[in-house]
Design a protein around this motif. Structure first.
Motif, PDB file in Angstrom:
ATOM      1  N   ASP A 147       0.800  -0.755  -0.261  1.00  0.00           N
ATOM      2  CA  ASP A 147       0.137  -0.036  -0.443  1.00  0.00           C
ATOM      3  C   ASP A 147       1.113   1.116   0.157  1.00  0.00           C
ATOM      4  O   ASP A 147       0.686   2.302   0.347  1.00  0.00           O
ATOM      5  N   PHE A 148       2.177   1.533   0.050  1.00  0.00           N
ATOM      6  CA  PHE A 148       2.882   2.019  -0.275  1.00  0.00           C
ATOM      7  C   PHE A 148       2.205   3.399  -1.528  1.00  0.00           C
ATOM      8  O   PHE A 148       3.400   4.429  -1.703  1.00  0.00           O
ATOM      9  N   GLY A 149       2.403   2.933  -2.588  1.00  0.00           N
ATOM     10  CA  GLY A 149       1.808   3.510  -3.515  1.00  0.00           C
ATOM     11  C   GLY A 149       3.312   4.050  -4.416  1.00  0.00           C
ATOM     12  O   GLY A 149       4.696   2.933  -3.717  1.00  0.00           O
ATOM     13  N   LEU A 150       3.683   4.959  -4.951  1.00  0.00           N
ATOM     14  CA  LEU A 150       5.035   4.789  -6.106  1.00  0.00           C
ATOM     15  C   LEU A 150       5.262   6.546  -6.007  1.00  0.00           C
ATOM     16  O   LEU A 150       6.373   6.623  -6.214  1.00  0.00           O
ATOM     17  N   ASN A 151       4.698   7.153  -4.988  1.00  0.00           N
ATOM     18  CA  ASN A 151       5.464   8.939  -4.859  1.00  0.00           C
ATOM     19  C   ASN A 151       7.331   8.629  -4.003  1.00  0.00           C
ATOM     20  O   ASN A 151       7.390   9.931  -4.349  1.00  0.00           O
ATOM     21  N   ASP A 152       7.012   8.163  -3.023  1.00  0.00           N
ATOM     22  CA  ASP A 152       7.792   7.077  -2.002  1.00  0.00           C
ATOM     23  C   ASP A 152       8.683   6.470  -2.835  1.00  0.00           C
ATOM     24  O   ASP A 152       8.745   5.146  -3.617  1.00  0.00           O
ATOM     25  N   PRO A 153      10.019   6.391  -1.904  1.00  0.00           N
ATOM     26  CA  PRO A 153      11.433   5.287  -2.027  1.00  0.00           C
ATOM     27  C   PRO A 153      11.274   4.245  -2.144  1.00  0.00           C
ATOM     28  O   PRO A 153      12.031   3.405  -2.276  1.00  0.00           O
ATOM     29  N   TYR A 154      10.241   4.009  -0.733  1.00  0.00           N
ATOM     30  CA  TYR A 154       9.931   2.699  -0.569  1.00  0.00           C
ATOM     31  C   TYR A 154       9.825   1.205  -1.113  1.00  0.00           C
ATOM     32  O   TYR A 154      11.326   0.331  -0.734  1.00  0.00           O
ATOM     33  N   VAL A 155       9.505   1.219  -2.005  1.00  0.00           N
ATOM     34  CA  VAL A 155       9.580   0.392  -3.232  1.00  0.00           C
ATOM     35  C   VAL A 155      10.416   0.036  -3.409  1.00  0.00           C
ATOM     36  O   VAL A 155      11.115  -1.413  -4.015  1.00  0.00           O
ATOM     37  N   GLY A 156      10.994   0.954  -3.998  1.00  0.00           N
ATOM     38  CA  GLY A 156      12.322   0.321  -4.707  1.00  0.00           C
ATOM     39  C   GLY A 156      13.628   0.458  -3.948  1.00  0.00           C
ATOM     40  O   GLY A 156      14.142   0.297  -4.490  1.00  0.00           O
ATOM     41  N   ILE A 157      13.635   0.843  -2.625  1.00  0.00           N
ATOM     42  CA  ILE A 157      14.897   0.372  -1.930  1.00  0.00           C
ATOM     43  C   ILE A 157      14.516  -0.855  -1.378  1.00  0.00           C
ATOM     44  O   ILE A 157      15.244  -1.595  -1.189  1.00  0.00           O
ATOM     45  N   VAL A 187       3.267  -6.558   1.461  1.00  0.00           N
ATOM     46  CA  VAL A 187       3.546  -5.364   2.970  1.00  0.00           C
ATOM     47  C   VAL A 187       2.289  -3.940   3.028  1.00  0.00           C
ATOM     48  O   VAL A 187       2.131  -3.286   1.980  1.00  0.00           O
ATOM     49  N   VAL A 188       1.294  -5.147   3.391  1.00  0.00           N
ATOM     50  CA  VAL A 188      -0.028  -4.254   4.117  1.00  0.00           C
ATOM     51  C   VAL A 188      -0.117  -3.961   5.706  1.00  0.00           C
ATOM     52  O   VAL A 188      -0.329  -5.657   5.952  1.00  0.00           O
ATOM     53  N   ASP A 189       0.143  -3.480   6.058  1.00  0.00           N
ATOM     54  CA  ASP A 189       1.230  -3.864   8.035  1.00  0.00           C
ATOM     55  C   ASP A 189       0.482  -2.698   8.344  1.00  0.00           C
ATOM     56  O   ASP A 189       1.742  -2.117   9.337  1.00  0.00           O
ATOM     57  N   PRO A 190      -0.476  -2.838   9.354  1.00  0.00           N
ATOM     58  CA  PRO A 190      -0.770  -1.439   9.874  1.00  0.00           C
ATOM     59  C   PRO A 190      -0.084  -1.441  11.247  1.00  0.00           C
ATOM     60  O   PRO A 190      -0.137  -0.789  11.658  1.00  0.00           O
ATOM     61  N   GLY A 191       0.255  -3.214  11.814  1.00  0.00           N
ATOM     62  CA  GLY A 191       0.944  -3.250  12.862  1.00  0.00           C
ATOM     63  C   GLY A 191       2.212  -3.533  12.689  1.00  0.00           C
ATOM     64  O   GLY A 191       2.457  -3.781  13.096  1.00  0.00           O
ATOM     65  N   VAL A 192       2.807  -2.902  11.646  1.00  0.00           N
ATOM     66  CA  VAL A 192       4.151  -2.970  11.636  1.00  0.00           C
ATOM     67  C   VAL A 192       5.624  -2.367  13.412  1.00  0.00           C
ATOM     68  O   VAL A 192       4.910  -1.533  14.003  1.00  0.00           O
TER      69      VAL A 192
END
Length: 262
Positions: free
Chosen positions: A10-20, A69-74
Protein backbone atom coordinates in the motif's frame (compact mmCIF):
# COMPACT_ATOMS: atom_id res chain seq x y z
CA UNK A 1 14.82 -19.88 -14.96
CA UNK A 2 15.34 -16.82 -12.80
CA UNK A 3 13.43 -16.85 -9.50
CA UNK A 4 10.30 -14.68 -9.47
CA UNK A 5 9.40 -12.40 -6.57
CA UNK A 6 6.20 -10.34 -6.61
CA UNK A 7 5.58 -7.25 -4.53
CA UNK A 8 2.19 -6.08 -3.27
CA UNK A 9 2.01 -3.04 -0.98
CA UNK A 10 0.00 0.00 0.00
CA UNK A 11 3.07 2.22 -0.42
CA UNK A 12 2.07 3.92 -3.66
CA UNK A 13 4.77 5.10 -6.05
CA UNK A 14 5.49 8.64 -4.88
CA UNK A 15 7.99 7.55 -2.24
CA UNK A 16 11.17 5.45 -2.50
CA UNK A 17 9.93 2.56 -0.33
CA UNK A 18 9.21 0.10 -3.14
CA UNK A 19 12.50 0.85 -4.86
CA UNK A 20 14.40 0.33 -1.61
CA UNK A 21 12.79 -3.08 -1.14
CA UNK A 22 13.88 -4.03 -4.65
CA UNK A 23 17.42 -2.92 -3.90
CA UNK A 24 17.55 -5.11 -0.79
CA UNK A 25 16.28 -8.12 -2.77
CA UNK A 26 18.72 -7.63 -5.64
CA UNK A 27 21.69 -7.38 -3.29
CA UNK A 28 20.90 -10.94 -2.14
CA UNK A 29 19.31 -12.43 -5.25
CA UNK A 30 20.69 -10.45 -8.22
CA UNK A 31 19.09 -12.79 -10.77
CA UNK A 32 15.59 -12.40 -9.34
CA UNK A 33 12.76 -11.24 -11.59
CA UNK A 34 10.79 -8.63 -9.66
CA UNK A 35 7.13 -8.14 -10.51
CA UNK A 36 5.08 -5.24 -9.14
CA UNK A 37 1.67 -6.78 -8.61
CA UNK A 38 0.29 -3.53 -7.20
CA UNK A 39 1.38 -0.78 -4.87
CA UNK A 40 -2.01 0.91 -4.86
CA UNK A 41 -3.73 -1.07 -2.11
CA UNK A 42 -5.71 1.43 -0.08
CA UNK A 43 -3.68 2.36 3.00
CA UNK A 44 -4.00 -0.28 5.73
CA UNK A 45 -6.68 -2.19 3.78
CA UNK A 46 -5.80 -5.77 4.71
CA UNK A 47 -8.91 -7.26 3.08
CA UNK A 48 -8.11 -5.67 -0.26
CA UNK A 49 -4.58 -7.07 -0.10
CA UNK A 50 -5.94 -10.51 0.79
CA UNK A 51 -8.24 -10.42 -2.23
CA UNK A 52 -5.34 -9.51 -4.52
CA UNK A 53 -3.33 -12.46 -3.16
CA UNK A 54 -6.30 -14.76 -3.65
CA UNK A 55 -6.96 -13.80 -7.25
CA UNK A 56 -3.41 -13.27 -8.53
CA UNK A 57 -0.92 -15.64 -6.91
CA UNK A 58 -1.63 -18.77 -8.95
CA UNK A 59 -1.01 -17.05 -12.30
CA UNK A 60 2.71 -17.10 -11.56
CA UNK A 61 5.14 -20.01 -11.99
CA UNK A 62 5.43 -22.47 -9.14
CA UNK A 63 8.25 -21.43 -6.86
CA UNK A 64 7.31 -17.74 -7.01
CA UNK A 65 7.76 -15.80 -3.78
CA UNK A 66 4.87 -13.40 -3.10
CA UNK A 67 5.76 -10.54 -0.77
CA UNK A 68 2.82 -8.59 0.68
CA UNK A 69 3.37 -5.53 2.85
CA UNK A 70 0.09 -4.03 4.01
CA UNK A 71 1.03 -3.75 7.61
CA UNK A 72 -0.77 -1.33 9.96
CA UNK A 73 0.65 -3.28 12.93
CA UNK A 74 4.30 -2.95 11.90
CA UNK A 75 6.60 -2.85 14.91
CA UNK A 76 3.85 -4.10 17.22
CA UNK A 77 2.84 -7.53 18.46
CA UNK A 78 1.88 -8.99 15.09
CA UNK A 79 4.32 -11.62 13.83
CA UNK A 80 6.31 -11.63 10.60
CA UNK A 81 5.36 -14.80 8.76
CA UNK A 82 6.45 -17.06 5.92
CA UNK A 83 4.13 -19.57 4.26
CA UNK A 84 4.54 -22.34 1.72
CA UNK A 85 1.50 -23.79 -0.03
CA UNK A 86 0.94 -25.53 -3.36
CA UNK A 87 4.42 -24.68 -4.59
CA UNK A 88 4.29 -20.97 -3.75
CA UNK A 89 5.96 -18.93 -1.02
CA UNK A 90 4.36 -16.02 0.81
CA UNK A 91 6.14 -13.51 3.03
CA UNK A 92 4.62 -10.65 5.01
CA UNK A 93 2.84 -9.71 8.22
CA UNK A 94 0.67 -12.21 10.08
CA UNK A 95 -2.44 -10.04 9.99
CA UNK A 96 -4.78 -11.88 7.62
CA UNK A 97 -3.36 -10.82 4.26
CA UNK A 98 -2.68 -14.50 3.50
CA UNK A 99 -6.11 -15.79 4.54
CA UNK A 100 -6.87 -17.31 1.13
CA UNK A 101 -3.71 -19.45 1.08
CA UNK A 102 -3.91 -20.70 4.65
CA UNK A 103 -5.46 -24.16 4.68
CA UNK A 104 -4.64 -27.61 5.99
CA UNK A 105 -1.76 -27.95 3.50
CA UNK A 106 -0.08 -24.65 4.34
CA UNK A 107 3.23 -24.62 6.19
CA UNK A 108 3.41 -21.45 8.30
CA UNK A 109 6.51 -20.17 10.07
CA UNK A 110 7.10 -17.18 12.29
CA UNK A 111 10.19 -15.37 11.02
CA UNK A 112 12.64 -15.03 13.92
CA UNK A 113 16.13 -15.77 12.50
CA UNK A 114 17.64 -12.29 12.69
CA UNK A 115 20.77 -13.29 10.81
CA UNK A 116 18.67 -13.23 7.63
CA UNK A 117 17.27 -9.76 8.36
CA UNK A 118 18.98 -6.48 7.67
CA UNK A 119 21.06 -5.09 10.49
CA UNK A 120 19.27 -2.70 12.88
CA UNK A 121 15.68 -3.62 12.01
CA UNK A 122 13.44 -0.56 11.97
CA UNK A 123 10.09 -0.63 13.78
CA UNK A 124 8.47 1.13 10.82
CA UNK A 125 9.82 -0.63 7.70
CA UNK A 126 9.74 -4.41 7.98
CA UNK A 127 9.17 -4.54 4.23
CA UNK A 128 12.78 -3.46 3.81
CA UNK A 129 14.40 -5.03 6.86
CA UNK A 130 12.64 -8.42 7.19
CA UNK A 131 10.32 -9.34 4.33
CA UNK A 132 12.57 -8.36 1.41
CA UNK A 133 15.69 -10.18 2.62
CA UNK A 134 13.71 -13.27 3.62
CA UNK A 135 12.03 -13.36 0.19
CA UNK A 136 15.41 -13.02 -1.49
CA UNK A 137 16.92 -15.86 0.54
CA UNK A 138 13.91 -18.06 -0.26
CA UNK A 139 14.47 -17.29 -3.95
CA UNK A 140 18.10 -18.37 -3.43
CA UNK A 141 17.01 -21.77 -2.16
CA UNK A 142 16.65 -21.42 1.60
CA UNK A 143 13.78 -23.29 3.24
CA UNK A 144 11.31 -21.82 5.71
CA UNK A 145 12.85 -23.82 8.52
CA UNK A 146 15.93 -21.63 8.25
CA UNK A 147 13.96 -18.53 9.22
CA UNK A 148 12.13 -19.52 12.38
CA UNK A 149 9.68 -21.95 13.89
CA UNK A 150 6.46 -23.50 12.69
CA UNK A 151 3.17 -22.03 13.93
CA UNK A 152 -0.33 -23.49 13.91
CA UNK A 153 -2.34 -20.32 14.55
CA UNK A 154 -1.78 -17.85 11.70
CA UNK A 155 -4.18 -14.92 11.61
CA UNK A 156 -7.09 -15.14 9.16
CA UNK A 157 -9.85 -12.72 8.21
CA UNK A 158 -13.56 -13.33 8.36
CA UNK A 159 -14.40 -13.23 4.67
CA UNK A 160 -17.63 -11.38 3.91
CA UNK A 161 -19.74 -14.25 2.58
CA UNK A 162 -23.02 -13.90 0.64
CA UNK A 163 -26.27 -15.33 1.99
CA UNK A 164 -29.16 -16.98 0.16
CA UNK A 165 -32.66 -17.13 1.67
CA UNK A 166 -34.24 -19.26 -1.04
CA UNK A 167 -35.10 -16.29 -3.23
CA UNK A 168 -32.46 -13.57 -2.86
CA UNK A 169 -28.68 -13.60 -2.66
CA UNK A 170 -27.48 -10.87 -0.30
CA UNK A 171 -23.87 -9.85 -0.72
CA UNK A 172 -21.74 -6.73 -0.77
CA UNK A 173 -19.11 -4.82 -2.70
CA UNK A 174 -15.67 -6.06 -1.65
CA UNK A 175 -13.32 -4.43 -4.17
CA UNK A 176 -13.22 -1.22 -6.20
CA UNK A 177 -10.67 -1.17 -9.00
CA UNK A 178 -8.88 1.71 -10.75
CA UNK A 179 -11.79 2.15 -13.17
CA UNK A 180 -14.37 2.30 -10.38
CA UNK A 181 -15.74 -1.13 -11.22
CA UNK A 182 -17.41 -2.79 -8.23
CA UNK A 183 -16.52 -6.42 -7.55
CA UNK A 184 -18.94 -8.20 -5.23
CA UNK A 185 -18.53 -11.29 -3.07
CA UNK A 186 -21.12 -13.10 -5.21
CA UNK A 187 -19.40 -15.52 -7.57
CA UNK A 188 -20.64 -17.03 -10.80
CA UNK A 189 -20.78 -20.53 -9.34
CA UNK A 190 -23.24 -19.42 -6.68
CA UNK A 191 -25.45 -17.69 -9.25
CA UNK A 192 -25.48 -20.79 -11.42
CA UNK A 193 -26.17 -22.99 -8.42
CA UNK A 194 -29.21 -21.20 -7.05
CA UNK A 195 -30.91 -19.53 -10.03
CA UNK A 196 -32.60 -21.39 -12.85
CA UNK A 197 -31.68 -18.66 -15.33
CA UNK A 198 -28.45 -16.99 -14.11
CA UNK A 199 -28.18 -15.16 -17.42
CA UNK A 200 -31.28 -13.11 -16.49
CA UNK A 201 -31.06 -11.47 -13.07
CA UNK A 202 -32.00 -8.32 -11.20
CA UNK A 203 -29.22 -6.71 -9.19
CA UNK A 204 -30.07 -4.05 -6.62
CA UNK A 205 -27.64 -1.63 -5.03
CA UNK A 206 -27.60 2.06 -4.18
CA UNK A 207 -31.36 2.29 -4.90
CA UNK A 208 -30.81 1.11 -8.45
CA UNK A 209 -32.07 -2.08 -10.07
CA UNK A 210 -29.96 -3.39 -12.93
CA UNK A 211 -30.68 -6.20 -15.35
CA UNK A 212 -28.02 -8.62 -16.46
CA UNK A 213 -25.42 -9.85 -16.63
CA UNK A 214 -24.17 -8.76 -20.03
CA UNK A 215 -21.39 -10.61 -21.84
CA UNK A 216 -19.13 -7.59 -22.36
CA UNK A 217 -18.83 -3.99 -21.24
CA UNK A 218 -19.74 -2.86 -24.75
CA UNK A 219 -23.22 -4.34 -24.43
CA UNK A 220 -24.21 -1.67 -21.92
CA UNK A 221 -25.44 1.64 -23.28
CA UNK A 222 -22.77 4.34 -23.26
CA UNK A 223 -22.93 6.28 -20.00
CA UNK A 224 -25.09 3.64 -18.32
CA UNK A 225 -24.47 1.08 -15.56
CA UNK A 226 -24.37 -2.63 -16.15
CA UNK A 227 -23.70 -6.00 -14.56
CA UNK A 228 -21.11 -8.51 -15.72
CA UNK A 229 -19.23 -11.61 -14.55
CA UNK A 230 -15.66 -10.33 -14.37
CA UNK A 231 -12.26 -11.99 -14.74
CA UNK A 232 -12.36 -13.01 -11.07
CA UNK A 233 -15.56 -14.98 -11.88
CA UNK A 234 -17.46 -12.61 -9.61
CA UNK A 235 -20.52 -10.44 -10.14
CA UNK A 236 -19.37 -6.91 -10.98
CA UNK A 237 -21.26 -3.65 -11.39
CA UNK A 238 -19.71 -1.22 -13.87
CA UNK A 239 -20.51 2.02 -15.65
CA UNK A 240 -19.71 2.01 -19.33
CA UNK A 241 -16.88 4.47 -19.92
CA UNK A 242 -17.35 5.96 -16.49
CA UNK A 243 -16.69 5.27 -12.82
CA UNK A 244 -19.38 3.17 -11.15
CA UNK A 245 -18.14 3.86 -7.62
CA UNK A 246 -18.40 7.63 -8.18
CA UNK A 247 -21.58 7.64 -10.27
CA UNK A 248 -23.47 5.35 -7.89
CA UNK A 249 -21.82 6.74 -4.72
CA UNK A 250 -20.90 3.21 -3.71
CA UNK A 251 -18.01 2.01 -1.55
CA UNK A 252 -16.67 -1.24 -0.15
CA UNK A 253 -19.32 -2.79 2.07
CA UNK A 254 -22.31 -1.46 0.15
CA UNK A 255 -25.04 -4.17 0.14
CA UNK A 256 -25.92 -5.95 -3.11
CA UNK A 257 -29.06 -8.05 -3.63
CA UNK A 258 -29.61 -10.44 -6.53
CA UNK A 259 -32.91 -12.04 -7.53
CA UNK A 260 -34.19 -13.91 -10.55
CA UNK A 261 -35.63 -11.51 -13.12
CA UNK A 262 -39.33 -11.98 -13.67
Amino acid sequence: MHPVITLTTDFGLNDPYVGIMKGVILNIAPDAQLVDLTHQIRPQNILQAALVVKTAHSYFPKGTVHVVVVDPGVGGVRRPIGIKNNGYWFVGPDNGVFTSVIDSQALCYELTAEKYFLKDVSTTFHGRDIFSPVAAWLAQGKTLRAFGHKIADPETLDWPLPKFDGKTISGEVIYVDHFGNLTTNIDAGLLEGVFEHPESLEVQLARKTLKGPVNSYSEAREGSPGVIINSWHALEIFYRENNAAEKLKVKIGTPVRVTQAR
